[in-house]
Design an enzyme around this catalytic site. Structure first.
Site, PDB file in Angstrom:
ATOM      1  N   TRP A 287       0.919  -1.222  -0.075  1.00 19.39           N
ATOM      2  CA  TRP A 287       0.085  -0.044   0.130  1.00 19.39           C
ATOM      3  C   TRP A 287       0.763   1.163   0.082  1.00 19.39           C
ATOM      4  CZ3 TRP A 287      -1.978   2.630   4.725  1.00 19.39           C
ATOM      5  CH2 TRP A 287      -1.040   2.479   5.942  1.00 19.39           C
ATOM      6  N   ASP A 288       2.103   1.046   0.273  1.00 19.62           N
ATOM      7  CA  ASP A 288       3.291   2.063   0.268  1.00 19.62           C
ATOM      8  C   ASP A 288       2.868   3.052  -1.111  1.00 19.62           C
ATOM      9  OD1 ASP A 288       3.940  -0.045   1.862  1.00 19.62           O
ATOM     10  OD2 ASP A 288       6.024   0.575   2.051  1.00 19.62           O
TER      11      ASP A 288
ATOM     12  N   GLU B 146       0.879  -2.491  12.672  1.00 27.43           N
ATOM     13  CA  GLU B 146       1.003  -3.867  12.612  1.00 27.43           C
ATOM     14  C   GLU B 146       1.511  -4.719  14.051  1.00 27.43           C
ATOM     15  OE1 GLU B 146       3.654  -4.497   9.271  1.00 27.43           O
ATOM     16  OE2 GLU B 146       1.937  -4.386   7.950  1.00 27.43           O
TER      17      GLU B 146
ATOM     18  N   LYS C 231       2.690   0.409  16.134  1.00 26.56           N
ATOM     19  CA  LYS C 231       4.068   0.451  15.302  1.00 26.56           C
ATOM     20  C   LYS C 231       4.002   1.675  14.544  1.00 26.56           C
ATOM     21  CE  LYS C 231       6.107  -2.138  11.709  1.00 26.56           C
ATOM     22  NZ  LYS C 231       5.942  -3.372  10.816  1.00 26.56           N
ATOM     23  N   GLN C 232       2.823   2.364  13.986  1.00 29.57           N
ATOM     24  CA  GLN C 232       2.651   3.329  13.215  1.00 29.57           C
ATOM     25  C   GLN C 232       1.536   3.901  13.291  1.00 29.57           C
ATOM     26  OE1 GLN C 232       3.122  -0.158  10.455  1.00 29.57           O
ATOM     27  NE2 GLN C 232       2.376   1.473   8.966  1.00 29.57           N
TER      28      GLN C 232
HETATM   29  C1  BGC Z   1       4.812  -1.335   7.583  1.00 27.60           C
HETATM   30  C2  BGC Z   1       3.658  -1.657   6.692  1.00 27.60           C
HETATM   31  C3  BGC Z   1       4.658  -1.318   5.240  1.00 27.60           C
HETATM   32  C4  BGC Z   1       5.472  -2.234   4.981  1.00 27.60           C
HETATM   33  C5  BGC Z   1       6.353  -1.948   3.672  1.00 27.60           C
HETATM   34  C6  BGC Z   1       5.866  -2.515   7.350  1.00 27.60           C
HETATM   35  O1  BGC Z   1       6.926  -2.472   8.338  1.00 27.60           O
HETATM   36  O2  BGC Z   1       4.196  -1.847   8.900  1.00 27.60           O
HETATM   37  O3  BGC Z   1       2.804  -0.521   6.565  1.00 27.60           O
HETATM   38  O4  BGC Z   1       3.732  -1.306   4.003  1.00 27.60           O
HETATM   39  O5  BGC Z   1       6.233  -2.219   6.118  1.00 27.60           O
HETATM   40  O6  BGC Z   1       6.996  -0.912   3.873  1.00 27.60           O
END
Ligand code: BGC
Length: 764
Positions: A362-363, A504, A617-618
């Site tokens: 999704w980035d 996550e 985490k985010q």
């Molecule tokens: C993040 C995800 C991201 C992925 C790739 C993961 O560590 O939590 O949101 O899409 O890394 O960058």
């Protein structure tokens, strides 16, 4: 809690879906970079930072990326040339971008002494990446072990004007050296993905006149690649010999040099794969034969860069690190954005490293795409069209999981099928394997992609693309949601159970995640609009799509019903949105108690420990508020933002969690008038690769952070909001900035912004 294996062999990024699967210790090295407005300059050679610097000095042209490894080669180096779409099978992670033959190799030998930075003496050293032209250069004054001193100037570029052409130059000047110089320039047909070789040798030989060619084929996907190279000498005349070592064709030349003399060796390389042409080796040779001289090739490349920068540049005055960093981050996005191919997309680590194996997340749609929508919409269209071509894979995934419609892969490669690894293996031989749940549960991607499709359409007004591509993406994913939501008859509401939200750290018992539910609701609101628009504007296309997706007006009413009744865990009395049902019941945490630290909270607490606490985490709720901010949709309001910021920001592992977080926090902090916080987060994102802030830049550029950084500049510091008459800025620049200048392409017109401090901004 099982002890995790270092997955660098198969999955080399510590920032794995569940980053707790890999221990990450962050050390912030002294970087020795000099930042100018357009150049990144390294002044010392540090063998301990080889991999980080290889990533940082990646060059590319939207077709391929080549890491900044040295021409002379080193045993611990990780040289890589990655080409979009050249995937091949690999255990555990299904498929990965195959490292392509190394075109850089060029050795200089002085009377039998081979130039190497780890031998002899480095008397002067500078490596420079010129962002304006994409030229990577290195000047070394080197004294050989026996005392011969020479200046060596290397340059290389991947032409933006002609994506199949690569140029490399080595200029040798003798200070006190007298004798024979030998130059060997090769193509290495045995490139490895960290120990794994994807290629079979098909053929090699001599081109007419005097060059070399190589043809290889991936073992499983059977993609053929052809490369050809020639050498040209300036300042001397000497024969060029071809040596056909199997898999390693080499051009060799030797000439006498005397003090004061300068000789230039140009290596021109061409590359094609069977994804573009039927006979890549022949095409590469034919192309080589017609390739102009190095300087002309470079001029065309410079011109192409000039055009691109005119559309995309951002000027910051008063802060040279921020100025260089934004250009650097945009440069890294531009060199990996496919220009002539809409069946590939930008991977989480671009084409600059092995992390995440070249998989797309999704980035791309949420973090990277806005930069392209507003500066080079044709490239944004390519990236979204890739998702259209992945729909069949998304349908297979939905079917396999027992659902209808299209369910996009969390990690996607060349077919759209799910390629997130199912398991991570522990290092402890008695430990349990670690299940990676993102593939099954991180389903918000099936709303994120439609969100991006809608955004592209709104910003460009590209009705033809929406009719032919976008509508199918939006509608078939909407069909998926009908089969995925559950009706809770007791509470008379729709719910989405067992998901992973943006955060996550929580992956078990996550139901009714506010981010996922609201994104789905928003998506279905738009699906109805698109459905109606298609019927009224293009009835024939609507009828075809209706038949293909087996849509009925019943589905349209189901969407409406779900929109009306999907539960969003929001409490109007407090203004707080609960991240998911039960989140507020988890043990609370004060992150300050863990300072100072250099590890993620998941590394400290373990996967289980983190998942049982209110640590993120985010951004998750805050991410939702950011995405709803553009259209000021529910639940966005400054008041709700403030309340939720105060709750969630202190509980977010912003420095060591996900690299996707800091830029988003910079925007929201900026909205809330917290300019110090906004600047700190902005610089954290800006330097993530340049200064290896998270310690894992060696496995590739953090592409989402690059894209988030642009959004932080434009929407955060620039305060850009979209109005029916176009974008309007309300700037709040960091105190040291005197100027922020950029332009946005909106519905066919350029809007230029030249913003000054104290709200003296102006939009035209
Ligand atoms: C993040 C995800 C991201 C992925 C790739 C993961 O560590 O939590 O949101 O899409 O890394 O960058």
């Amino acid at each position: 809690m099982p002890k995790a294996q270092d997955l660098s062999e198969f999955y080399p990024t510590p920032n794995l879906c569940q980053s707790g699967a890999v221990q990450m210790t962050v050390t912030v090295p002294a970087c020795a970079f000099i930042y100018t407005d357009w150049a990144l300059i390294e002044t010392q050679f540090d063998p301990d930072q080889l991999h980080h610097k290889e990533t940082v000095f990646t060059i590319g042209n939207g077709y391929l990326g080549t890491r900044g490894s040295f021409e002379e080669g080193y045993p611990r180096a990780l040289p890589a040339t990655l080409i979009h779409g050249v995937f091949d099978d690999v255990p555990v992670v299904y498929t990965e971008l195959a490292n392509c033959p190394d075109w850089l190799l060029l050795s200089v030998i002085l009377n039998g002494e081979r130039f190497r930075l780890d031998q002899g003496e480095i008397l002067a050293y500078e490596r420079r990446l010129d962002l304006r032209s994409g030229l990577l250069s290195r000047s070394v004054r080197w004294r050989s072990p026996s005392g011969s001193t020479v200046d060596l100037n290397f340059e290389r570029f991947a032409s933006l004007a002609d994506e199949h052409a690569l140029g490399l130059r080595c200029q040798i000047s003798s200070l006190n050296f007298e004798g024979l110089i030998e130059v060997q320039a090769s193509l290495n047909g045995y490139p490895e993905n960290q120990g794994f070789n994807h290629w079979e040798q098909v053929g090699q030989g001599k081109t007419d006149p005097g060059g070399i060619w190589l043809q290889v084929r991936t073992r499983n996907s059977r993609i053929e690649l052809g490369m050809a190279a020639r050498l040209t000498l300036l300042g001397t005349e000497s024969a060029i010999e071809v040596t056909n070592v199997p898999g390693y064709p080499t051009l060799t030349t030797a000439f006498q040099m005397a003090p004061g003399q300068t000789i230039t060796v140009d290596k021109a390389v061409t590359v094609f794969t069977s994804r573009q042409v039927e006979a890549p080796a022949q095409t590469a040779q034919a192309k080589l034969a017609e390739l102009p001289a190095y300087t002309d090739l470079f001029k065309a490349n410079e011109h192409a860069w000039d055009t691109v920068w005119r559309q995309s540049d951002v000027v910051i005055e008063g802060d040279i690190s921020a100025q260089l960093a934004i250009r650097y981050n945009l440069f890294q996005l531009m060199i990996c954005a496919p220009r002539h191919d809409d069946k590939v997309s930008i991977a989480a680590k671009t084409l600059s490293g092995f992390g995440y194996r070249g998989h797309v997340f999704w980035d791309t749609e949420i973090f990277i795409l806005p930069f392209f929508i507003y500066s080079q919409p044709a490239l944004a269209r390519n990236l979204l069209t890739y998702r259209y071509y992945m729909l069949d894979g998304a349908r297979r995934k939905a079917k396999d999981s027992g659902y209808k419609g299209a369910m996009f892969a969390w990690e996607s490669a060349n077919t759209g099928d799910e390629v997130t690894p199912r398991w991570a293996l522990p290092t402890d031989p008695y430990g349990a394997d670690i299940r990676i749940w993102c593939r099954d549960r991180e389903i918000h991607i099936s709303a994120d992609i439609p969100y991006a499709v809608w955004r592209y359409w709104q910003m460009t007004g590209d009705d033809a693309w929406m009719r032919d591509y976008g509508a199918e993406i939006i509608l078939d994913t909407a069909v998926f949601w009908i089969s995925r939501v559950e009706l809770n008859t007791k509470d008379e509401r729709y719910e989405i159970r067992e998901v992973i939200g943006a955060d996550e750290y929580h992956e078990h018992d996550v139901s009714n995640n506010a981010f996922t539910n609201r994104m789905v609701q928003w998506h279905l609101e738009k699906a109805i609009l698109v459905y109606d628009w298609l019927h009224s504007q293009f009835p024939q296309n609507a009828a075809q799509l209706q038949e293909k997706l087996q849509l009925t007006s019943k589905q349209r009413s189901r969407w409406q019903d779900i929109v009306n009744n999907l539960w969003i865990p929001y409490d109007p009395s407090t203004g707080l949105i609960e991240q998911y049902e039960g989140f507020f019941d988890l043990e609370d945490i004060n992150l300050a108690d863990y300072e100072p630290r250099s590890q993620s909270m998941q590394d400290i607490l373990g996967m289980e420990g983190a998942s049982q606490r209110q640590v993120l985490k985010q951004p998750d709720v805050l991410m939702l508020l950011y995405l709803m901010r553009e259209s000021q949709d529910f639940p966005y309001s400054l008041d709700i933002l403030e309340k939720n910021w105060n709750y969630y920001a202190p509980r977010t592992d912003i420095t060591y969690g996900s690299s996707l977080g800091p830029a988003m926090h910079a925007i929201l902090a900026s909205d809330l008038g917290q300019s110090e916080e906004a600047y700190e987060r902005f610089m954290q994102a800006a330097m993530v690769d340049l200064e290896n802030v998270r310690g894992n830049a060696g496995s590739g550029i953090h592409a989402a952070s690059c894209g988030g950084l642009w959004q932080a500049l434009v929407f955060g510091f620039g305060g850009v909001q979209l109005t029916p008459n176009g974008p309007v800025a309300t700037p709040h620049l960091p105190p040291s900035w005197n100027r922020l200048k950029f332009k946005l392409h909106w519905r066919g017109y350029w809007h230029e912004f030249d913003l000054r401090p104290e709200g003296k901004g102006d939009s035209h």
